[in-house]
Design an enzyme around this catalytic site. Structure first.
Site, short mmCIF file in Angstrom:
data_model
loop_
_atom_site.label_atom_id
_atom_site.label_comp_id
_atom_site.label_asym_id
_atom_site.label_seq_id
_atom_site.Cartn_x
_atom_site.Cartn_y
_atom_site.Cartn_z
CB CYS A 183 21.77 -72.37 15.15
SG CYS A 183 23.30 -72.40 13.89
CG HIS A 202 18.63 -71.61 12.20
ND1 HIS A 202 19.45 -70.58 12.08
CD2 HIS A 202 19.48 -72.96 12.25
CE1 HIS A 202 20.52 -71.12 11.83
NE2 HIS A 202 20.80 -72.23 11.92
CG ASN A 238 23.59 -72.02 9.76
OD1 ASN A 238 23.22 -70.93 10.23
ND2 ASN A 238 23.56 -72.98 10.18
O1 UT7 Z 1 22.82 -74.58 12.12
C1 UT7 Z 1 23.23 -75.45 13.14
C2 UT7 Z 1 22.67 -76.79 12.99
N1 UT7 Z 1 23.29 -77.52 11.84
C3 UT7 Z 1 22.56 -77.91 11.00
O2 UT7 Z 1 21.30 -78.13 11.20
C4 UT7 Z 1 23.11 -79.05 9.81
C5 UT7 Z 1 22.63 -80.15 9.86
N2 UT7 Z 1 23.37 -80.92 8.64
C6 UT7 Z 1 23.18 -80.94 7.30
O3 UT7 Z 1 22.56 -79.83 7.12
C7 UT7 Z 1 23.77 -82.07 6.51
O4 UT7 Z 1 24.01 -83.07 7.22
C8 UT7 Z 1 25.06 -81.61 5.65
C9 UT7 Z 1 24.49 -80.42 4.60
C10 UT7 Z 1 25.94 -81.02 6.41
C11 UT7 Z 1 25.38 -82.85 4.75
O5 UT7 Z 1 24.52 -83.43 4.00
P1 UT7 Z 1 24.28 -85.08 4.39
O6 UT7 Z 1 23.15 -85.38 3.36
O7 UT7 Z 1 23.82 -85.38 5.73
O8 UT7 Z 1 25.40 -85.72 3.58
P2 UT7 Z 1 26.36 -86.64 4.38
O9 UT7 Z 1 27.30 -85.98 5.58
O10 UT7 Z 1 25.76 -87.88 4.93
O11 UT7 Z 1 27.44 -87.12 3.13
C12 UT7 Z 1 27.10 -87.72 1.98
C13 UT7 Z 1 28.33 -87.68 1.05
C14 UT7 Z 1 29.25 -88.42 1.94
O12 UT7 Z 1 30.08 -89.29 0.73
P3 UT7 Z 1 30.06 -90.83 0.94
O13 UT7 Z 1 30.50 -91.06 2.54
O14 UT7 Z 1 28.50 -91.27 1.23
O15 UT7 Z 1 30.86 -91.35 -0.06
C15 UT7 Z 1 30.24 -86.97 2.01
O16 UT7 Z 1 31.62 -87.39 2.17
O17 UT7 Z 1 28.63 -86.50 0.53
C16 UT7 Z 1 29.90 -86.36 0.85
N3 UT7 Z 1 29.96 -84.73 1.09
C17 UT7 Z 1 30.35 -83.96 0.18
N4 UT7 Z 1 30.22 -84.32 -1.38
C18 UT7 Z 1 30.26 -83.24 -2.06
C19 UT7 Z 1 30.16 -84.11 2.16
N5 UT7 Z 1 30.09 -82.88 2.02
C20 UT7 Z 1 30.34 -82.86 0.61
C21 UT7 Z 1 30.47 -81.73 -0.23
N6 UT7 Z 1 30.36 -81.81 -1.63
N7 UT7 Z 1 30.34 -80.40 0.35
#
Ligand code: UT7
Length: 331
Positions: free
Chosen positions: A116, A256, A286
């Site tokens: 990225c 970004h 993204n």
């Molecule tokens: O460009 C390259 C670099 N990339 C980035 O900078 C991306 C960085 N990461 C992120 O933007 C975020 O971590 C995400 C958007 C990918 C995820 O958001 P998050 O707030 O970190 O969520 P999480 O992975 O901690 O998941 C929280 C909960 C989980 O459930 P439990 O374990 O709390 O029950 C996931 O299973 O949300 C769940 N979850 C979803 N729920 C509904 C994960 N993906 C989804 C989804 N829809 N699409």
């Protein structure tokens, strides 16, 4: 004598027609519009559907848009850099095909890959060539067909990424406009947390890997998020401090577009009002190498000569950094 700087003198962009909305994703994986919007800021993304078209198609269309807008003669371009994490093919440079297709027949070309941060690092490379006096017109294109490596059954990644392309022209400037300073970083600890494992040289494709979907992008979102928030803000504040810039002297943050919360956190550390933060993640998601030029294209009409812009990125590898650039023209 004034030192020659490398200025952006033109911008172009392209996104595919197909719009993949949060509502459509709700029918594909266990997710919902509310979760995606509050966690990422994304509402929809564009997907390049036509078979046989890769990132070069996005790059070519973005470059053509720039050429049509400005009347640039492609034969005068010295170098075409395509920043991409999703090249058309292995062993055949995407940029060479792109340059030929747009009529840049006197240019040489190469691809640049830093996930990225590909476009940000490309800005550094293009500027260095211009500042050295070796080349006068460099077309820097950021293009990624992310949909080619996304598993549309994995809700952790399929909601984030989109396809797109953007292009800028770098030229010498003797009036002090252009790239002023940069602070670029990388750290190999990141590869564990964001990668597409199979299909490269370390792990060539196997039947088993293909069946297990190990060629798709994997992301440990939480770890990447944590690193992105602190790293992008750190380098942005650092480049402000060492150039004696405060929030009033900065016209725009051009960050970004990976997650609205990461961009907001960076803006907060810079003490910037939201009206100085370029944002289009809601419409494109993204797009990896294309996020920064897509922002410049969307905001071009608002930019004024002399505006201080801070560019920032964070991506796989890890790779990250910030660039301070003085905008060169009114459109
Ligand atoms: O460009 C390259 C670099 N990339 C980035 O900078 C991306 C960085 N990461 C992120 O933007 C975020 O971590 C995400 C958007 C990918 C995820 O958001 P998050 O707030 O970190 O969520 P999480 O992975 O901690 O998941 C929280 C909960 C989980 O459930 P439990 O374990 O709390 O029950 C996931 O299973 O949300 C769940 N979850 C979803 N729920 C509904 C994960 N993906 C989804 C989804 N829809 N699409």
């Amino acid at each position: 004598m004034t030192k020659i700087k490398a200025a952006i003198t033109a911008v172009g962009a392209y996104v595919p027609e197909y719009v993949l909305t949060n509502q459509i994703l709700e029918t594909m994986v266990d997710t919902n519009d509310e979760w995606i919007t509050t966690r990422t800021g994304i509402k929809e993304r564009r997907i390049l559907k036509e078979p046989g078209k890769g990132s070069s198609f996005l790059a070519i269309e973005a470059a053509k848009n720039l050429i049509e807008k400005t009347g640039l003669d492609p034969k005068t371009i010295d170098l075409v850099i395509v920043s991409t994490a999703t090249p058309d093919m292995k062993a055949a440079t995407t940029s060479a095909y792109t340059a030929t297709q747009i009529g840049a027949t006197n240019a040489f070309s190469f691809d640049l890959e830093a996930a990225c941060s590909s476009f940000l690092f490309g800005m550094s490379v293009a500027s260095s060539y211009i500042e050295s006096g070796r080349y006068k017109k460099i077309l820097l294109i950021g293009a990624d067909k992310n949909s080619s490596m996304i598993n549309y059954e994995d809700r952790a990644t399929c909601i984030i990424f989109g396809d797109g392309g953007g292009a800028v022209l770098f030229e010498p400037n003797a009036e002090g406009f252009g790239l002023q300073d940069e602070f670029l970083k990388s750290d190999g600890i990141g590869r564990e947390f964001l990668h597409a494992k199979y299909g490269g040289s370390a792990y060539p494709m196997t039947k088993e890997a293909l069946e297990a979907g190990e060629h798709y992008v994997f992301q440990d979102g939480r770890t990447v998020f944590k690193n992105a928030v602190s790293s992008m803000a750190d380098v942005s504040v650092k480049i402000m401090d060492r150039n004696n810039l405060n929030k009033d002297k900065i016209a725009w943050l051009v960050a970004h577009q990976a997650n609205k919360r990461i961009i907001d956190a960076t803006a907060d550390r810079m003490e910037l009002n939201r009206d100085k933060v370029m944002m289009n993640i809601d419409r494109y998601g993204n797009t990896t190498s294309a996020t920064i030029p897509l922002l410049l294209s969307d905001y071009e009409s608002k930019l004024k000569q002399g505006d201080n812009l801070i560019f920032a990125s964070f991506g796989g590898g890890f790779t990250w950094g910030a660039i301070y650039l003085k905008w060169a023209y009114n459109s």
